[in-house]
Design an enzyme around this catalytic site. Sequence first.
Site, mmCIF file in Angstrom:
data_model
loop_
_atom_site.group_PDB
_atom_site.id
_atom_site.type_symbol
_atom_site.label_atom_id
_atom_site.label_comp_id
_atom_site.label_asym_id
_atom_site.label_seq_id
_atom_site.Cartn_x
_atom_site.Cartn_y
_atom_site.Cartn_z
ATOM 1 N N ASP A 295 44.330 -64.170 17.076
ATOM 2 C CA ASP A 295 43.259 -63.753 16.174
ATOM 3 C C ASP A 295 42.707 -65.030 15.544
ATOM 4 O O ASP A 295 43.368 -65.655 14.708
ATOM 5 C CB ASP A 295 43.797 -62.800 15.101
ATOM 6 C CG ASP A 295 42.693 -62.326 14.168
ATOM 7 O OD1 ASP A 295 41.611 -62.961 14.131
ATOM 8 O OD2 ASP A 295 42.902 -61.316 13.466
ATOM 9 N N LYS B 298 25.315 -66.430 12.834
ATOM 10 C CA LYS B 298 24.842 -67.082 14.064
ATOM 11 C C LYS B 298 23.823 -68.176 13.738
ATOM 12 O O LYS B 298 23.796 -69.222 14.396
ATOM 13 C CB LYS B 298 24.238 -66.051 15.023
ATOM 14 C CG LYS B 298 25.258 -65.051 15.598
ATOM 15 C CD LYS B 298 26.279 -65.710 16.517
ATOM 16 C CE LYS B 298 27.049 -64.677 17.329
ATOM 17 N NZ LYS B 298 28.084 -65.280 18.189
ATOM 18 N N ASN C 247 32.987 -68.548 21.973
ATOM 19 C CA ASN C 247 32.262 -67.362 22.456
ATOM 20 C C ASN C 247 32.648 -66.085 21.705
ATOM 21 O O ASN C 247 31.873 -65.137 21.682
ATOM 22 C CB ASN C 247 32.532 -67.201 23.961
ATOM 23 C CG ASN C 247 32.100 -65.844 24.474
ATOM 24 O OD1 ASN C 247 30.910 -65.559 24.594
ATOM 25 N ND2 ASN C 247 33.067 -64.971 24.755
ATOM 26 N N ILE D 292 31.051 -61.650 28.719
ATOM 27 C CA ILE D 292 30.432 -62.982 28.721
ATOM 28 C C ILE D 292 31.531 -64.051 28.780
ATOM 29 O O ILE D 292 31.458 -65.003 29.566
ATOM 30 C CB ILE D 292 29.525 -63.162 27.474
ATOM 31 C CG1 ILE D 292 28.325 -62.206 27.562
ATOM 32 C CG2 ILE D 292 29.074 -64.607 27.342
ATOM 33 C CD1 ILE D 292 27.415 -62.198 26.342
ATOM 34 N N TYR E 44 26.013 -60.805 10.628
ATOM 35 C CA TYR E 44 26.247 -61.447 11.926
ATOM 36 C C TYR E 44 25.156 -62.468 12.204
ATOM 37 O O TYR E 44 25.417 -63.599 12.630
ATOM 38 C CB TYR E 44 26.272 -60.339 12.976
ATOM 39 C CG TYR E 44 26.121 -60.727 14.430
ATOM 40 C CD1 TYR E 44 27.232 -61.089 15.188
ATOM 41 C CD2 TYR E 44 24.878 -60.665 15.071
ATOM 42 C CE1 TYR E 44 27.097 -61.397 16.546
ATOM 43 C CE2 TYR E 44 24.740 -60.970 16.418
ATOM 44 C CZ TYR E 44 25.852 -61.339 17.153
ATOM 45 O OH TYR E 44 25.724 -61.644 18.492
#
Length: 266
Positions: A63, A157, A89, A19, A153
Amino acid sequence: MTDDNIDPVAIVTGAAGDIGAAIVARLSATHKVAAIDLDADALSAAVARLGVSGSKVTSIRCDLTKPDELARAADEAADLGPVNILVNNAGAARALSLHAMTMDTLSHDLSLNLEAALNCFKSFEKPLVESGSGNVVNIASVNGLSAFGHPAYSAAKAGLIHATKAIAVEYGKYGLRANAVAPGTVKTQAWKAREAANPGVFDEALSWYPFKLLPEPEDIAAAVAFLVSPAARCITGACLPVDSGLTAGSTALPRTFTQSADFDGS
Ligand SMILES: NC(=O)c1ccc[n+]([C@@H]2O[C@H](COP(=O)([O-])OP(=O)(O)OC[C@H]3O[C@@H](n4cnc5c(N)ncnc54)[C@H](O)[C@@H]3O)[C@@H](O)[C@H]2O)c1
């Protein structure tokens, strides 16, 4: 405002992934791109595959969860010219379920998917504000909108979608827009282990999508390109799902709720 004679710079994190690379390819049409990733080898391979001119894309290893590395990368990227786009991203999920989650996997998932994105924004806040027409696009997920597993996660998000609104509200006065994109299932490296465990995983996933097409990396990149374009000049604080209708509603439940055969076979 940006000097018309100098190419503006777009920052894309997680640029070695499918992506991220697709976003780099799209934005390199209008910008010099600073392509940032943790994995230097994968990053050079991804940039080479794009076949865009070396003067358009600069690879930077970093990182993003390490503040000293992020500061160095931000200096390097800012040297390329005036930054007016940041695409957060980079992202990944470790904890599969709350039961399986540990302090380490929780910390990883929050740190990469939420904290690193906000730290990136802070690292480029000055040039984004100075540009007078800056854009931040945060790559969130359908997991930030509904509970689909990977809870840490997903919480990160969901936080990223909120952070997008917070940036839009506080920085609108500087001409800065901030939006999120929430992809559905996109076949990338991130799915490698799941595909190895179940080769039918994408067909299985597709059965849950009202519109029978899984998004490709280029579909996510197209949404990013739209959101940073003048065509979206009054869109800010939004979260755009690129999910073939997954978060619009369930395909099977309307049959139960209505008892109408119109929903059979969906
Ligand atoms: N693929 C999907 O189905 C899907 C669905 C919804 C959302 N997303 C989101 O889209 C984005 C891209 O996902 P993808 O599928 O291309 O993933 P990917 O794993 O292919 O790429 C992610 C990239 O991020 C990099 N990265 C990981 N940790 C990093 C760190 N600490 N510092 C710098 N770079 C780091 C990796 O090296 C990798 O190149 C992610 O934010 C992901 O959460 C993906």
